[in-house]
Design an enzyme around this catalytic site. Structure first.
Site, PDB file in Angstrom:
ATOM      1  N   HIS A   8      -9.517   0.753   4.720  1.00 16.93           N
ATOM      2  CA  HIS A   8      -8.198   0.932   5.348  1.00 16.93           C
ATOM      3  C   HIS A   8      -8.342   1.839   6.570  1.00 16.93           C
ATOM      4  CE1 HIS A   8      -4.077   2.271   5.999  1.00 16.93           C
ATOM      5  NE2 HIS A   8      -3.727   1.129   5.447  1.00 16.93           N
ATOM      6  N   LYS A  31       0.063   4.289  -0.287  1.00 15.05           N
ATOM      7  CA  LYS A  31      -0.583   5.484   0.289  1.00 15.05           C
ATOM      8  C   LYS A  31      -0.341   6.679  -0.648  1.00 15.05           C
ATOM      9  CE  LYS A  31       0.363   3.381   4.725  1.00 15.05           C
ATOM     10  NZ  LYS A  31       0.183   3.455   6.151  1.00 15.05           N
ATOM     11  N   GLU A  38      -5.690  -5.548  10.322  1.00 16.67           N
ATOM     12  CA  GLU A  38      -4.701  -4.493  10.567  1.00 16.67           C
ATOM     13  C   GLU A  38      -5.065  -3.749  11.849  1.00 16.67           C
ATOM     14  OE1 GLU A  38      -2.550  -2.872   6.956  1.00 16.67           O
ATOM     15  OE2 GLU A  38      -4.541  -2.035   6.783  1.00 16.67           O
ATOM     16  N   GLY A  63       4.815   1.176   4.889  1.00 10.83           N
ATOM     17  CA  GLY A  63       6.163   1.762   4.875  1.00 10.83           C
ATOM     18  C   GLY A  63       7.202   0.892   4.169  1.00 10.83           C
ATOM     19  N   ASN A  91       0.863  -1.186   0.000  1.00  9.91           N
ATOM     20  CA  ASN A  91       0.000   0.000   0.000  1.00  9.91           C
ATOM     21  C   ASN A  91       0.896   1.231   0.000  1.00  9.91           C
ATOM     22  OD1 ASN A  91      -1.925   1.957   0.392  1.00  9.91           O
ATOM     23  ND2 ASN A  91      -2.219   1.508   2.575  1.00  9.91           N
ATOM     24  N   SER A 132       3.140  -2.613  10.399  1.00 11.07           N
ATOM     25  CA  SER A 132       4.581  -2.591  10.687  1.00 11.07           C
ATOM     26  C   SER A 132       5.311  -3.875  10.292  1.00 11.07           C
ATOM     27  CB  SER A 132       4.815  -2.255  12.162  1.00 11.07           C
ATOM     28  OG  SER A 132       4.284  -0.987  12.469  1.00 11.07           O
ATOM     29  N   GLY A 138       1.978   1.581  10.900  1.00 15.65           N
ATOM     30  CA  GLY A 138       2.935   2.685  10.874  1.00 15.65           C
ATOM     31  C   GLY A 138       3.585   2.980  12.210  1.00 15.65           C
ATOM     32  N   GLU A 145      -6.721   4.258   7.618  1.00 11.03           N
ATOM     33  CA  GLU A 145      -6.589   5.707   7.377  1.00 11.03           C
ATOM     34  C   GLU A 145      -7.874   6.271   6.757  1.00 11.03           C
ATOM     35  OE1 GLU A 145      -2.847   5.428   5.326  1.00 11.03           O
ATOM     36  OE2 GLU A 145      -1.969   4.796   7.234  1.00 11.03           O
TER      37      GLU A 145
HETATM   38  C1  PEP Z   1      -0.816  -0.150   5.808  1.00 11.15           C
HETATM   39  O1  PEP Z   1      -0.794   1.014   5.437  1.00 11.15           O
HETATM   40  O2  PEP Z   1      -1.728  -0.905   5.431  1.00 11.15           O
HETATM   41  C2  PEP Z   1       0.254  -0.631   6.685  1.00 11.15           C
HETATM   42  C3  PEP Z   1       0.188  -1.860   7.152  1.00 11.15           C
HETATM   43  O3  PEP Z   1       1.243   0.243   6.965  1.00 11.15           O
HETATM   44  P1  PEP Z   1       2.655  -0.095   7.711  1.00 11.15           P
HETATM   45  O4  PEP Z   1       3.188  -1.356   7.068  1.00 11.15           O
HETATM   46  O5  PEP Z   1       3.524   1.085   7.418  1.00 11.15           O
HETATM   47  O6  PEP Z   1       2.348  -0.298   9.140  1.00 11.15           O
END
Ligand code: PEP
Length: 250
Positions: free
Chosen positions: A93, A13, A165, A233, A11, A211, A171, A95
């Site tokens: 998601h 973003k 998630e 990330g 992803n 993460s 993040g 966010e």
């Molecule tokens: C995400 O944006 O779905 C995600 C899991 O981000 P990160 O891996 O940065 O935690």
């Protein structure tokens, strides 16, 4: 044990311009045993679909509106996604839920619309930190409620992948322990089977997100409940993404 499809979803973003995306795609090593998806900005869907096909690297949208057209300034419809050759969409998601205020009811409308359009959906669910702090039972109740509300009215789990998630892990550099994730995935399987009144919970792929990187992926992927990852990330760096793929292929 069920032989479920394995996925690695990046992803992106609101990151990467077109030339950065091209370089990433040239660098990534696409295996045959894992479905790989990247979710770039809407702006690049058209070009990246063409750049990557035919291959095991699929392109997904990070969101969509539930209507096919209308007075919805700034939105992108399922019909538009299909028109540019994009058959995958991430919905719900964290966010979108927490920064942009999307409710389970809105996500449900989007999922029903995606199902009508025969889009493949990755539905994200997961408890926020405040709920997590109240213990695993409360977190499970929360996730079950999200799932039931988001999937309401759907007749089949076909074309749906779930991403668990936990919002507090996205993040943050922190991941839950594996037993916690595995219990949550088992709960999701039970709830999916109960919603559709079949055993689709056993065949549905459930990904973990929050993460994930090349260091913790090995441990996490060793658990048979985890059918892959959605990575934010760590997906921005193609070499790091390759390392996660290597771990999954072992
Ligand atoms: C995400 O944006 O779905 C995600 C899991 O981000 P990160 O891996 O940065 O935690």
């Amino acid at each position: 044990m069920m032989n479920r499809t394995k996925y690695l979803i990046g992803n992106w973003k609101m990151h990467k311009n077109f030339s950065e995306a091209e370089t990433w795609i040239e660098t990534v090593e696409i295996p045959s045993s894992i479905e790989i998806m990247i979710a770039p900005s809407f702006l690049y869907l058209y070009s990246l679909v063409r750049l990557t096909r035919p291959s095991n690297l699929h392109i997904a949208a990070q969101n969509m509106h539930y209507e096919d057209e209308g007075a919805f300034t700034g939105e992108v419809s399922p019909r538009m996604l299909l028109d540019v050759g994009c058959h995958n969409v991430i919905l719900g998601h964290s966010e979108r839920r927490h920064t942009f205020g999307e409710s389970d009811q809105l996500i449900n409308k989007k999922i029903c619309s995606a199902a009508e359009s025969e889009l493949f959906v990755t539905l994200c669910v997961g408890e926020p930190e405040l709920v997590h702090n109240n213990g695993k039972d409360k977190a499970m109740e929360y996730v079950e409620k999200q799932l039931r509300a988001s999937l309401q009215g759907l007749t089949s789990a076909l074309r749906i992948t779930i991403a668990y998630e936990p919002v507090w892990a996205v993040g943050s550099g922190t991941t839950p322990n594996i037993d916690y994730i595995a219990d949550m995935h088992r709960l999701i399987r039970r709830v999916v089977s109960s919603i559709f009144n079949d055993n689709s919970g056993e065949s549905i792929s459930i990904l973990y997100g929050g993460s994930v990187n090349s260091v913790n992926a090995q441990n996490l992927f060793a658990d048979s409940e985890i059918d892959g990852f959605i990575v934010g990330g760590a997906s921005l760096d193609a070499m790091e993404f390759n390392k996660i793929l290597e771990v999954m292929e072992e």
